[in-house]
Design an enzyme around this catalytic site. Sequence first.
Site, short mmCIF file in Angstrom:
data_model
loop_
_atom_site.label_atom_id
_atom_site.label_comp_id
_atom_site.label_asym_id
_atom_site.label_seq_id
_atom_site.Cartn_x
_atom_site.Cartn_y
_atom_site.Cartn_z
N GLY A 1 -4.72 -23.67 41.47
CA GLY A 1 -5.63 -24.66 40.40
C GLY A 1 -4.71 -26.22 40.24
CG ASN B 1 -10.74 -15.74 42.35
OD1 ASN B 1 -12.02 -15.59 42.29
ND2 ASN B 1 -9.63 -15.80 41.17
CD GLU C 1 -7.62 -18.37 36.47
OE1 GLU C 1 -8.07 -17.76 37.04
OE2 GLU C 1 -7.45 -19.46 37.33
CB SER D 1 -2.50 -24.79 45.77
OG SER D 1 -2.90 -25.45 44.22
CG HIS E 1 -6.92 -14.20 38.79
ND1 HIS E 1 -6.35 -15.36 37.54
CD2 HIS E 1 -6.82 -14.26 40.10
CE1 HIS E 1 -5.86 -16.33 38.30
NE2 HIS E 1 -6.69 -15.91 39.40
CE LYS F 1 -9.52 -18.81 40.73
NZ LYS F 1 -7.90 -19.95 40.27
CD GLU G 1 -3.76 -15.71 42.61
OE1 GLU G 1 -4.67 -16.08 44.42
OE2 GLU G 1 -3.58 -15.25 41.63
P1 PGA Z 1 -6.48 -21.77 44.33
O1 PGA Z 1 -7.12 -20.52 43.05
O2 PGA Z 1 -6.87 -21.37 44.77
O3 PGA Z 1 -7.55 -22.79 43.54
O4 PGA Z 1 -5.50 -22.13 43.35
C1 PGA Z 1 -5.95 -19.35 43.64
C2 PGA Z 1 -6.92 -18.02 42.92
O5 PGA Z 1 -5.93 -18.10 40.92
O6 PGA Z 1 -6.66 -16.95 43.39
#
Ligand code: PGA
Length: 249
Positions: free
Chosen positions: A173, A9, A97, A212, A95, A11, A167
């Site tokens: 992140g 992803n 976010e 992560s 997601h 982003k 997630e």
């Molecule tokens: P990350 O993000 O691996 O940077 O924690 C995962 C995601 O948000 O899909």
Amino acid sequence: MRRKLIAGNWKMNGSFAANKALLSELRAGLNPNAACDVLVCAPAPYLAQCADDLTGSGIFLGAQDVSVHGSGAYTGEVSAGMLVDCGCSYVIVGHSERRAYHHESNDLVAQKALQALSAGLHPIVCVGETLEQRESGQTNEVVSSQLQAVLDLIGVDALANIVIAYEPVWAIGTGKTATPQMAQVVHAVLRQQLIAKDVDLAAGMQILYGGSMKPDNAKELLAMADIDGGLIGGAALKAADFLAIVDAI
Ligand code: PGA
């Protein structure tokens, strides 16, 4: 045995030049006998570029969001049909976010999943609890209600075409990862919920872990019984890290 899926992803990262370099490194480094499907979910303006750059690579292309509408006067929206036109076969929906910054509700996410399915895309439905929800013992309830909204809207047969991603919001992140055991507990809860819909289809469904996931923790996470792959943010932006996660399978 379920086939695993490693999905990047990206982003809101990338540029024509950076995407070209990243995809060419991925193509060059990807083991042709990798025992999993590999997917990159790019920002909408770069989907057509990525589709071109991925031609013949065996790497799938996905988007990060989709409109609930099919077409029409919805300024700024991107429809499922447009994503298919750009060469996508997957799209992330719900997601955290988007749930947090764009106030996407469980119902809206379910409608996005339905739109994706009706265009022939595989929606990757994201679910996950915040730290506060985990600490107050609400994890299972939160992820189950997020998943249930989708299950209530789609037909049973559509289960064959959707992917779930667990997630935990506190792990995205942040460098904090759920332990493999913590993640497995939630994945098993989600699997049970899918089994209640259709036992055979549920057995074949991919439930990804995201938050992560890195080369140094991927192996243990991916070894858990109900973890069928990863949705990778930060580590998907470096070809070596992403490929190392693919190799961890
Ligand atoms: P990350 O993000 O691996 O940077 O924690 C995962 C995601 O948000 O899909």
